[in-house]
Design an enzyme around this catalytic site. Structure first.
Site, PDB file in Angstrom:
ATOM      1  CB  CYS A 196      -0.979  -0.006   1.168  1.00 29.81           C
ATOM      2  SG  CYS A 196      -0.224   0.218   2.797  1.00 29.81           S
ATOM      3  CG  HIS A 219      -4.638   1.156   3.712  1.00 29.35           C
ATOM      4  ND1 HIS A 219      -3.856   0.547   2.755  1.00 29.35           N
ATOM      5  CD2 HIS A 219      -5.649   1.759   3.028  1.00 29.35           C
ATOM      6  CE1 HIS A 219      -4.381   0.758   1.559  1.00 29.35           C
ATOM      7  NE2 HIS A 219      -5.460   1.498   1.699  1.00 29.35           N
ATOM      8  CG  ASP A 244      -6.468   3.082  -1.314  1.00 32.01           C
ATOM      9  OD1 ASP A 244      -5.363   2.748  -1.784  1.00 32.01           O
ATOM     10  OD2 ASP A 244      -6.947   2.582  -0.279  1.00 32.01           O
TER      11      ASP A 244
END
Length: 764
Positions: free
Chosen positions: A343, A402, A425
């Protein structure tokens, strides 16, 4: 269509998000090949130039272009693009920002006569430029020395005319598509003596990049504060925060948005996205394309994700020092996804692409980040009768951290006030532990629980607000499980980004807490109302009904472990106290496991059961002692350890559960400069590492990167003995003056993810 029903989007993503080229003309394949050739050629111009061809002379009566001066560096200074390496290449590339004018000069092979020579500029964008789509612009050059159109339109004015040389100023509207534009100069003689002279076209071989403009008030990415622009647009080095809620760790990341390979790679990304050329004027749609294209799911994007070993056929995520090496590899291989990312790597690359295109962007780290797969706004954890977690009972999970991105833009598609920071994202969806590509979602809408606003705000909301529910097998329950606990404060405990104007190579004084931008303070009426508002919108408000309180007269407390250094033992303790006036029989389980940062269990380390008969007001302790030999071989990627404790009181059926996690702390690399730092002069970089283990480190190597000094490269190192202080030296030659950041990482078979950085000043 957007922002609702993320559960359905997850199940249907393979078809819903499949991206194909929008242009299906027979020559599209040839167009893409030509585009790739040109981008690779442009990337290579730092090493060799490409001669410009000129329109051949078609007769003495025709106005012929001899040369075109694009004033590349002068325009770059005016447009805040002088930092791009392509501007200073052997054959400089013109890089502009929309919403402001730029200047060019044209030298003809004879004197220019405005009364006889009809002159116009044709400026085109995309495979098939069209006037009706706003991708083909016709600009007649008159004798006017002022602009005659408002700033929402293309315009041109004659600044100077000196015989065969004219200087033009061209106005770029603030809403044009971003990408590569090409220009043609068309001239035609209109004298009565020669009425049938054909028009002559000169095609400028140099392409022109036009980017978003955060300095322009008319641009939808306008950012007023100059310090914000320096941080979120111009800063090419930053920090991405990893670690855990109790131990945030800032990792230095080189965004490198000005590196010569990055803009060509960005153009390839936009082409591969299939985004309509006219839509490339809209930062909302461009950011959504970036979100999809930085990962490789369905669309041949930049990075392939992997969250567990092995990484042998690529680069382990923690070995990257920045984005430019990833984008360069993607460009050189003509769009083959690069292995591997996680991530924070996806977020780093997305940040680079956004800043390179002129969109203000920052990375955001959410600690204890929820992955709610069924849109219930709860994360359910299931335990068996023995107190062991049932790993595959649900696809819900909580990631220790995250990382996603925020971009800055107006949102004319939403009600007034929802512009500003927008979450997006680029981490791809994985069937077991991945999260969705997301956004842009208004951060203010997320804070208020307004999950009906585009794009994908329900998922972002759940990432920072979901409640955690613990369940345990219970034969006496109608459902087969009893609810142990609801924790409304476990998720979204801290959100960090890099602080504006602060840089800390030795600690994390440059961390900025932005939790209150995403959610109201935990426990306040505003916070619970935003959650209930979102729950009502999603139709799952029943999930927040609390169980009836039971008699709870035994006190339990799992003691926090703040941090331990790698190679040291650790001790886990649960304190138990009978606060009643009667005997209480307690069964308890305490376990420790390594975990991936996505919350998935790595390897079990140690487990202890305890059965106690507690007299009134008696205290007891359940504990485990873990030695280095018991945990070192069981650590996974980020050296995180998860603790679970579960207890039951037989007489009252009181149940209790708690969890905690911590990171095993690793040493930092120390960087020392030997010699003078001056452009073109060699110096020595000495990297020191103290082996914290009582074992040999083998298969050792360093990765080093420093924008303006060196691109990313890897060097091997000899074995390092137990507790040895090892020093590795490399010789480097700076290429550019000014403040520079050097970043290094170390990896071995026994010890990974050791990082260090140093700020230096290079003299001209």
């Amino acid at each position: 269509m957007y922002g609702f029903g993320r559960g359905n989007m997850f199940r249907n993503r393979s078809t819903r998000y499949r991206r194909r080229p929008r242009y299906r003309a027979e020559n599209y394949h040839s167009y893409m090949l030509d585009l790739l050739e040109n981008m690779n050629e442009e990337f290579g111009r730092n090493w060799w130039g490409t001669p410009e061809s000129h329109q051949p002379d078609s007769g003495p009566s025709s106005l012929q272009v001899e040369s075109v001066e694009l004033y590349t560096r002068d325009n770059a200074r005016e447009h805040n693009t002088f930092m791009y390496d392509l501007v200073d290449g052997t054959k400089p590339v013109l890089i502009l920002r929309r919403g402001q004018p730029f200047s060019i000069a044209i030298r003809f092979k004879r004197n220019y006569n405005p009364q006889q020579d009809r002159l116009k500029l044709e400026i085109g964008f995309g495979q098939q430029p069209l006037i009706t789509k706003g991708t083909l612009i016709m600009l007649p050059v008159s004798g006017s020395d002022t602009f005659t159109k408002d700033k929402t339109q293309w315009d041109v004015r004659l600044r100077q005319h000196d015989g065969a040389v004219i200087t033009l100023e061209i106005q770029i509207p603030a809403a044009v598509a971003v990408g590569v534009w090409k220009m043609k100069i068309v001239s035609q003689l209109t004298s009565e003596e020669q009425p049938n002279v054909s028009a002559v076209t000169h095609e400028c071989k140099n392409k022109t990049y036009i980017l978003f403009n955060p300095w322009c008030k008319q641009d939808s990415v306008y950012m007023e504060d100059e310090q914000w622009r320096k941080e979120y647009v111009l800063s090419d080095v930053g920090k991405i925060f990893t670690g855990s809620f109790k131990q945030p760790v800032g990792r230095r990341w080189i965004f490198g948005q000005f590196t010569d390979s990055v803009l060509p790679a960005c153009m390839l990304i936009l082409e591969r996205s299939g985004l309509d050329y006219t839509a490339r004027s809209n930062p909302i749609k461009v950011v959504r394309a970036i979100s999809a294209m930085v990962n490789n799911i369905d669309d041949e994007g930049v990075l392939e994700g992997r969250w567990q070993e092995p990484y042998d056929d690529g680069v382990a995520p923690w070995m990257w020092t920045g984005s430019s090496a990833i984008l360069e590899k993607y460009l050189k291989t003509r769009g083959v996804p690069v292995k591997y990312g996680q991530c924070w790597v996806f977020a780093g690359v997305a940040n680079t692409v956004s800043r390179a295109l002129g969109i203000p962007s920052r990375t955001v780290t959410n600690y204890d980040s929820a992955h709610d797969t069924d849109d219930t706004l709860t994360i359910d954890k299931w335990f068996d009768k023995n107190g062991d977690k049932i790993e595959d009972a649900t696809s819900d999970s909580i990631w220790n951290f995250h990382v996603w991105n925020d971009c800055w833009m107006a949102r004319p598609d939403l009600p007034t006030g929802y512009g500003g920071w927008q979450a997006y994202d680029s981490t791809p969806q994985e069937t077991s532990e991945g999260v969705y590509q997301t956004g842009p979602a208004s951060v203010l809408a997320v804070q208020r629980g307004e999950i009906g606003y585009m794009f994908d705000s329900p998922f972002v909301f759940s990432e920072v607000n979901a409640d955690v529910v613990h369940w345990q097998e219970d034969d006496s329950s109608e459902t087969g499980y009893k609810k142990l606990k609801i924790d409304s404060y476990r998720v979204g405990r801290l959100l960090l980004t890099k602080k504006i104007g602060v840089d800390d190579d030795f600690g994390d004084a440059d961390a900025e807490d932005i939790t209150d931008q995403y959610k109201n303070k935990e426990g306040t009426d505003e916070e619970r109302m935003s959650v209930l508002n979102a729950a009502r919108s999603s139709g799952f408000n029943y999930a927040f009904n609390l169980p009836s309180p039971e008699k709870e007269d035994v006190y339990f407390n799992l003691l926090d472990i703040e941090k331990i250094k790698i190679g040291q033992p650790f001790h886990v303790t649960v304190n138990i106290e009978n606060q009643s006036s009667e005997t209480r029989r307690v069964s308890a389980v305490l376990s420790a496991s390594s975990i991936y940062y996505t919350g998935i269990t790595g390897r079990k380390i140690k487990r202890e059961n305890g059965n106690f008969s507690l007299q009134p007001h008696q205290k007891e302790v359940l504990s485990i002692e873990v030695t280095p030999d018991e945990y070192l071989e069981k650590l996974v990627d980020y050296a995180m350890i998860k603790l679970y404790a579960i207890a039951t009181v037989k007489e009252t059926q009181q149940t209790w559960s708690e969890e905690d996690d911590f990171m095993v702390e690793k040493p930092n690399l120390e960087l020392e400069i030997r010699g003078n730092l001056q452009v073109g002069t060699a110096f020595v970089l000495a990297i020191s590492l103290t082996n914290p283990l009582k074992r040999v480190l083998d298969n050792c190597f360093f990765t080093i990167e420093a924008p303006g000094v060196t691109g990313a490269f890897r060097v091997t190192n000899r074995d390092i003995q137990p507790e040895e202080v090892a020093v590795h030296t490399v010789r480097l030659i700076p290429q550019k003056p000014g403040p520079r950041k050097i970043v290094a990482t170390f990896s071995s078979r026994q010890l990974i993810q050791v990082v260090g950085s140093k700020q230096v000043e290079v003299l001209d």
